[in-house]
Enzyme design. Structure first.
Site, short mmCIF file in Angstrom:
data_model
loop_
_atom_site.label_atom_id
_atom_site.label_comp_id
_atom_site.label_asym_id
_atom_site.label_seq_id
_atom_site.Cartn_x
_atom_site.Cartn_y
_atom_site.Cartn_z
N SER A 66 0.18 -11.03 -14.62
CA SER A 66 1.12 -11.29 -13.53
C SER A 66 1.13 -12.77 -13.21
O SER A 66 0.06 -13.37 -12.96
CB SER A 66 0.70 -10.51 -12.28
OG SER A 66 1.45 -10.99 -11.17
N GLY A 123 2.21 -7.14 0.04
CA GLY A 123 1.67 -6.60 1.29
C GLY A 123 2.44 -7.01 2.53
O GLY A 123 1.90 -6.99 3.63
N GLY A 125 5.20 -5.52 3.61
CA GLY A 125 6.00 -4.41 4.12
C GLY A 125 7.37 -4.32 3.49
O GLY A 125 8.26 -3.64 3.99
N LEU A 126 7.57 -5.01 2.35
CA LEU A 126 8.86 -4.94 1.66
C LEU A 126 8.73 -4.16 0.36
O LEU A 126 9.55 -4.28 -0.54
CB LEU A 126 9.41 -6.35 1.39
CG LEU A 126 9.62 -7.23 2.64
CD1 LEU A 126 10.08 -8.63 2.24
CD2 LEU A 126 10.64 -6.61 3.59
N SER A 127 7.68 -3.36 0.26
CA SER A 127 7.47 -2.47 -0.88
C SER A 127 7.19 -3.17 -2.19
O SER A 127 7.73 -2.79 -3.24
CB SER A 127 8.67 -1.54 -1.07
OG SER A 127 8.66 -0.58 -0.09
N SER A 129 4.56 -2.86 -3.79
CA SER A 129 3.86 -1.94 -4.69
C SER A 129 4.81 -0.92 -5.31
O SER A 129 4.74 -0.66 -6.50
CB SER A 129 2.68 -1.26 -4.00
OG SER A 129 3.09 -0.54 -2.88
N GLU A 161 0.75 6.16 -5.81
CA GLU A 161 0.33 5.66 -4.49
C GLU A 161 -0.65 6.64 -3.84
O GLU A 161 -1.70 6.23 -3.32
CB GLU A 161 1.59 5.52 -3.64
CG GLU A 161 1.53 4.49 -2.56
CD GLU A 161 1.59 3.06 -3.09
OE1 GLU A 161 0.62 2.36 -2.87
OE2 GLU A 161 2.61 2.65 -3.70
N ASP A 173 9.71 4.48 -0.04
CA ASP A 173 9.74 3.21 -0.75
C ASP A 173 10.18 3.39 -2.21
O ASP A 173 11.06 2.68 -2.70
CB ASP A 173 8.35 2.54 -0.72
CG ASP A 173 7.90 2.25 0.70
OD1 ASP A 173 8.72 2.42 1.62
OD2 ASP A 173 6.74 1.85 0.88
C1 GLA Z 1 5.10 2.45 4.08
C2 GLA Z 1 5.04 3.72 3.24
C3 GLA Z 1 6.31 4.57 3.42
C4 GLA Z 1 6.61 4.79 4.89
C5 GLA Z 1 6.53 3.49 5.68
C6 GLA Z 1 6.66 3.72 7.17
O1 GLA Z 1 6.11 1.61 3.62
O2 GLA Z 1 4.88 3.41 1.87
O3 GLA Z 1 6.16 5.78 2.73
O4 GLA Z 1 5.76 5.75 5.43
O5 GLA Z 1 5.32 2.78 5.45
O6 GLA Z 1 7.90 4.22 7.48
#
Ligand code: GLA
Length: 392
Positions: A66, A123, A125-127, A129, A161, A173
């Site tokens: 990466s 990390g 919060g924008l997914s 992973s 996950e 996500d």
């Molecule tokens: C993370 C989790 C999701 C969801 C959100 C909260 O992003 O991966 O599945 O639960 O938190 O809405």
């Protein structure tokens, strides 16, 4: 992309050309912490995400690199041993995908060299992973010529996950990253997996993403704790009601039966879920009616509920949301994703964006002691193979 190709060739000492893949990140407009409760979510995939370049090998060795984690060097493993290993760090995500795709009966048979590069912060919060999981999924499909039903690929990502990484997350996500559509948000019923695209027409407004830049710690355990609290609240309801998830309850039913939940904290958690679920359906209606003002107010109410009932915001996200609400030209603002730090989103009038960022930056710096970061993302397509000409 030319640069990435050169990186691929120099890291893996080859002159061969790789295939290219991309999976986006996502924002969630509303419907937070409802997915693992069988409720509704309303996410959209964004133009930031993860690129993966890959080439099949003739042996059974996988090599991952990466550009975001050069300190890890090349992580190597064998197709016969894909078990989780702490020392493999981020590379456990692609390893988990390979393992579960094979387990689902898709023959992989050979190894591959894979280079990753992501432009979403990890990390936050924008997914990042789910983006890494799904980009690995489409890459494996592409280079090993597999045809995996998209929903199944999404479910495999969630399983990585849940079972491989140990986070009891819902399906939002992976679904958003796998099913995203340009300029559309997705209303998803997380119990039935029935979904619908809604055009995201924001007129003169745009979505600003604000990263708290807070270092998240213990996120997994706090997240899993919320999951457990909701499970407990559901079990309490099930003593009298025949329901499968909190997402099935209307506000009226919740108010009538909430006394069944013995623990006051669990009652607050369930209240958030039920009210947030109702807000999410209402938000879709407001969007369809072109009432962005009402949509924004629902976003604000969502944040307040996550702050006081679900307790996943914290001073950083609260400072951002509360400051945003006071700014000119802001229709709504709220945390997005799991919370405990990470990112917030705000819907801001185009003419007000510069002042919005300036004021918010100052207030945040004064209160928190360091700066937030801003991103302006467009709403883009879900995970797919890309050709060089298509790279912007
Ligand atoms: C993370 C989790 C999701 C969801 C959100 C909260 O992003 O991966 O599945 O639960 O938190 O809405």
């Amino acid at each position: 992309m030319t640069n990435l190709t050169q990186e691929f060739q120099s890291i893996f000492h080859t002159t061969a050309s790789p295939q290219y893949f991309f999976a986006p990140g996502r924002i969630n407009l509303i419907g937070e912490h409802t997915d693992y409760n069988g409720g509704y979510v309303f996410p959209a995939s964004i133009s930031f995400g993860t690129y993966a370049l890959g080439r099949k090998r003739s042996d059974r060795t996988f090599r991952f690199y990466s550009l975001n984690a050069p300190e890890s060097g090349i992580v190597e493993c064998d197709l016969n041993n894909l078990s989780y290993q702490t020392v493999h760090g981020w590379a456990n995500y692609p390893k988990g995908m390979i393992q579960y795709i094979e387990q689902e009966g898709y023959p992989i048979g050979f190894g591959a060299d894979i280079l990753f590069y992501g432009n979403i912060p990890n990390g936050a919060g924008l997914s990042s992973s789910a983006s890494l999981e799904l980009v690995t999924g489409v890459l494996l499909e592409g280079i090993f010529d597999l045809k995996i039903d998209r929903l199944q690929l999404i479910q495999i990502g969630q399983k990585v996950e849940n079972k491989y990484m140990g986070l009891n997350s819902g399906i939002m996500d992976q679904f958003a990253v796998g099913m995203g559509k340009e300029n559309h948000a997705i209303l998803l019923n997380c119990q039935t997996l029935v979904y619908d695209y809604a055009p995201l027409e924001l007129q003169d407004y745009e979505i600003v993403i604000i990263n708290t830049n807070k270092q998240r710690s213990l996120t997994t355990s706090k997240y899993n704790e919320r999951f457990q609290q909701c499970q407990q609240a559901l079990a309490d309801f099930q003593k009298e009601l025949s329901i499968h998830s909190l997402g099935e309850l209307s506000i009226e039913q919740f108010e009538k039966w909430k006394h069944l939940i013995t623990d006051p904290t669990n009652q607050k958690r369930a209240k958030h879920v039920v009210y947030e679920n109702a807000r999410t359906l209402e938000a879709l209606e407001e969007l369809r009616n072109n009432d962005l003002k009402a949509f924004g107010q629902l976003m604000n109410a969502s944040h307040l509920s996550l702050q006081s009932d679900y307790e996943v915001t914290g001073i950083e996200l609260d400072t951002i949301a509360e400051t945003a609400w006071q700014q000119e030209g802001v229709l709504g603002a709220r945390m997005t994703g799991a919370g405990f730090g990470g990112c917030a989103i705000a819907i801001v009038h185009q003419d007000a964006v510069t002042a919005f960022k300036k004021n918010l930056k100052k207030k945040y710096q004064d209160n928190i002691g360091y700066e937030p970061t801003f991103y302006t993302a467009s709403i883009a397509d879900g995970a797919k193979e890309i050709t060089e000409g298509a790279i912007k």
